[in-house]
Design an enzyme around this catalytic site. Structure first.
Site, short mmCIF file in Angstrom:
data_model
loop_
_atom_site.label_atom_id
_atom_site.label_comp_id
_atom_site.label_asym_id
_atom_site.label_seq_id
_atom_site.Cartn_x
_atom_site.Cartn_y
_atom_site.Cartn_z
N CYS A 50 -12.44 26.72 33.53
CA CYS A 50 -12.01 25.88 34.65
C CYS A 50 -12.99 24.74 34.90
O CYS A 50 -12.64 23.73 35.50
CB CYS A 50 -11.83 26.73 35.91
SG CYS A 50 -13.25 27.71 36.30
N HIS A 90 -27.38 21.06 24.49
CA HIS A 90 -26.31 21.19 25.49
C HIS A 90 -25.70 22.59 25.46
O HIS A 90 -25.52 23.22 26.49
CB HIS A 90 -25.23 20.12 25.24
CG HIS A 90 -24.12 20.19 26.22
ND1 HIS A 90 -24.25 19.79 27.54
CD2 HIS A 90 -22.84 20.67 26.11
CE1 HIS A 90 -23.12 19.98 28.18
NE2 HIS A 90 -22.25 20.53 27.34
#
Lengths: 344, 261
Positions: A50, A90
């Site tokens: 999400c 990342h």
């Protein structure tokens, strides 16, 4: 070989954009295989939650791989394009919870593990991404165990749940009573339920409101003037009434506590003005926490987590350097696991 | 040579305690397997010491107050490993280590600690079993006391809302109460068996029997009242501490009477 990442997250894209690019669980494996089969790309893993949609690919030509990915997802300025050490860093930050909305949350690790397994099972990964993701999971484990980045509760509800577990251990034998029907009380009750609380009772001055909340929580509504009758079976009482004075006084609780000598009672006071008299905390076996106390626990935990950021980044940096070195070492290419026509 | 193992074990418990306190104070690490390893090393050294000492004296090495205290420390650590199961990696070790360190240091300061170990006549199977089992019961009482102290610390932190690293690493209070009760019950059963063994061992002086019963009865009462929910967990934790202090005092008297019988 280069690792490339193309992605957007809650940091740079609103929910309207994230939901546009989100990929359903049923299509993740298939999409990853399609990307991995592109001539410029060798391996692919897609993380779609999400809060983020991210494509990780391994390619001999980073620029070409990024171009293919950009073309595939459609041109969006919100997409962050990373390659080399940046993309490795990342991923390590993501799995460690440093890129999460709530710093240090651990749910993302499970989501990335699932995404990787889906891609691996579908045959979209090979040596480089396998090694990268395994390393990422090790980094996450190291960061979590060697720092306090995941320690403590960072919301009022989770602080209350953590405290309940410090009192009762497992919550599967605990009965919870909500006095009033406030929103925070509902969230706290839900958090307690998610950790296994046995039964929820709701008592409110307006019985209908109690009934609808009880129905929502799968609990039982009780008339407000009858809640004390249930006291002996209660372990946790959440106060969230709008009463202008204390609903639960020390004088009221003291005789009731004598009937349950060795059973503790956890009182969570989320109401302002407060529902519990402060003196209740002085009673043997009663633990009272009001909204300020819970909020300060959450704030303190967040501060601890923020203070750990530098240590986490140092750990991650070490792993990024090691992995980049491994990636730069030339080695014979291994054929990617290919799917047969019947999909096996 | 055997004394080397005793000193090494004492040092292990000191180091284990100091390390955890440092780590907790710094707030950078949780008690880890490292504590467990230190406790295990200390236990192995203790066991080797008692083994060598037993070989020299030719019986269970509880022939003077010094040996009694060392055997008691060994029992505490043994029970910590056996009963402590799920709490092994938590702070139970941290709280056990200083107690064991104190008992062993106290033992080494006793005059009997400097006496050379010499071969003794065996007191007989039942007498040695009685001594060993009774001391293990004291070990269980000590561990119940440790769990009780942990409960009191955790309860105080909860009440005062001091939720630092000690609080985070201590087990839930319900677990601590259950552990105190379980270990105390184990100690009570062992002590009862020790008493039965004592009767089989032959005639003991009335004073010794009275002294033993004065430990057995309070623990029995505490457990019965606990089972019938007559008092709060907090009071139960305090009683586990007070009862152990009484038991430890009587252990000194019992050892004195036994060894002079």
């Amino acid at each position: 070989m280069h690792v490339v990442c193309l992605g957007l997250s809650h940091k740079n894209a609103p929910v309207e954009l994230r939901e546009k690019f989100a990929i359903g669980d049923a299509h993740i494996g298939e999409t990853a295989v399609q990307i991995a089969r592109e001539p410029e790309i060798g391996e692919a893993v897609i993380v779609s939650t999400c809060n983020r949609v991210e494509y990780y690919v391994a390619s001999e030509n980073a620029a070409a791989a990024l171009a293919v990915l950009t073309q595939r997802v459609g041109d969006s300025t919100a997409f962050q394009k990373l390659h080399g050490a940046e993309s490795i860093r990342h991923l390590f930050r993501v799995v460690s919870g440093l890129e999460s909305m709530v710093l240090g949350e651990t749910e993302i690790l499970g989501q990335v593990k699932k995404a990787y397994l889906t891609a691996q099972t579908a045959g979209a990964t090979a040596r480089h991404l396998n090694k990268l993701f395994q390393r990422a999971f090790n980094v996450a484990k190291e960061v979590r165990t060697k720092t306090s980045i995941t320690r403590g509760a960072v919301s009022v509800g989770s602080a209350a749940v953590d405290l309940a577990e410090k009192i009762f251990g497992k919550l599967d034998h605990c009965n919870v009573m909500i006095l009033g029907a406030g929103e925070t009380a509902e969230m706290t009750a839900r958090a307690l339920q998610s950790r296994g609380a046995k039964a929820i009772f709701v008592s409110n001055r307006t019985y209908e409101r109690a009934h609808s909340l009880a129905e929502l929580l799968g609990g039982r509504a009780i008339h407000f003037d009858a809640w004390e009758r249930e006291f002996d079976s209660l372990d946790i009482v959440i106060g969230s009434t709008g009463a202008p004075h204390a609903v639960v006084s020390r004088d009221k609780i003291e005789p009731l506590m004598q009937r349950r000598a060795d059973r503790p009672l956890f009182c969570i006071d989320l109401a302002v003005p407060r529902d519990f008299e402060a003196g209740v905390n002085d009673l043997d076996g009663v633990y009272l926490y009001d909204i300020d106390a819970l909020q300060s626990i959450a704030d303190a935990s967040m501060q601890v987590r923020r203070a750990e950021l530098t240590r986490c980044e140092e750990m991650i940096e070490r792993h990024v350097a090691e992995f980049s070195e491994w990636l730069a070492t030339p080695r014979p290419t291994m054929p990617m696991k290919t799917q047969t026509e019947d999909g096996k | 040579m055997e004394r080397w193992f005793l000193n090494a074990s004492t040092l292990c418990f000191l180091v284990g305690f100091a390390y955890t306190m440092f780590a907790l104070g710094a707030g950078v690490a949780r008690p880890s397997r490292w504590n467990f390893l230190v406790m295990l090393t200390g236990f192995i050294c203790q066991t080797e010491y008692l083994h060598q000492r037993g070989e020299i004296v030719g019986r269970c090495p509880v022939t003077n107050l010094f040996e009694v205290l060392v055997f008691l420390s060994w029992s505490v650590v043994l029970l910590y490993f056996v009963v402590g199961g799920s709490y092994r990696l938590s702070l139970l070790g941290t709280f056990t280590a200083p107690l064991v360190f104190l008992i062993q240091t106290l033992a080494q300061l006793l005059p009997s600690a400097s006496l050379p170990a010499v071969r003794k006549v065996s007191a007989g199977f039942w007498a040695e079993l009685h001594a060993a089992v009774s001391l293990m019961a004291y070990g269980a009482f000590a561990l119940a006391c440790v769990a009780g102290v942990m409960f009191l610390v955790q309860e105080r932190l909860l009440k005062r809302r001091q939720l630092g690293s000690v609080f985070q690493n201590l087990p839930p209070i319900a677990t601590l109460v259950a552990a105190t009760q379980r270990v105390m019950l184990a100690g009570f059963i062992l002590f009862t068996l020790g008493l039965v063994g004592g009767f089989f061992a032959g005639s003991a002086r009335t004073a010794i029997v009275m002294m033993a019963v004065s430990v057995w009865l309070p623990y029995g009462f505490i457990l019965i009242l606990r089972q019938t929910h007559r008092y709060s967990s907090r009071r139960f934790a305090w009683l586990s501490v007070v009862a152990f202090i009484v038991a430890l005092t009587s252990l000194g008297a019992l050892s004195f009477l036994h060894l002079n019988q």
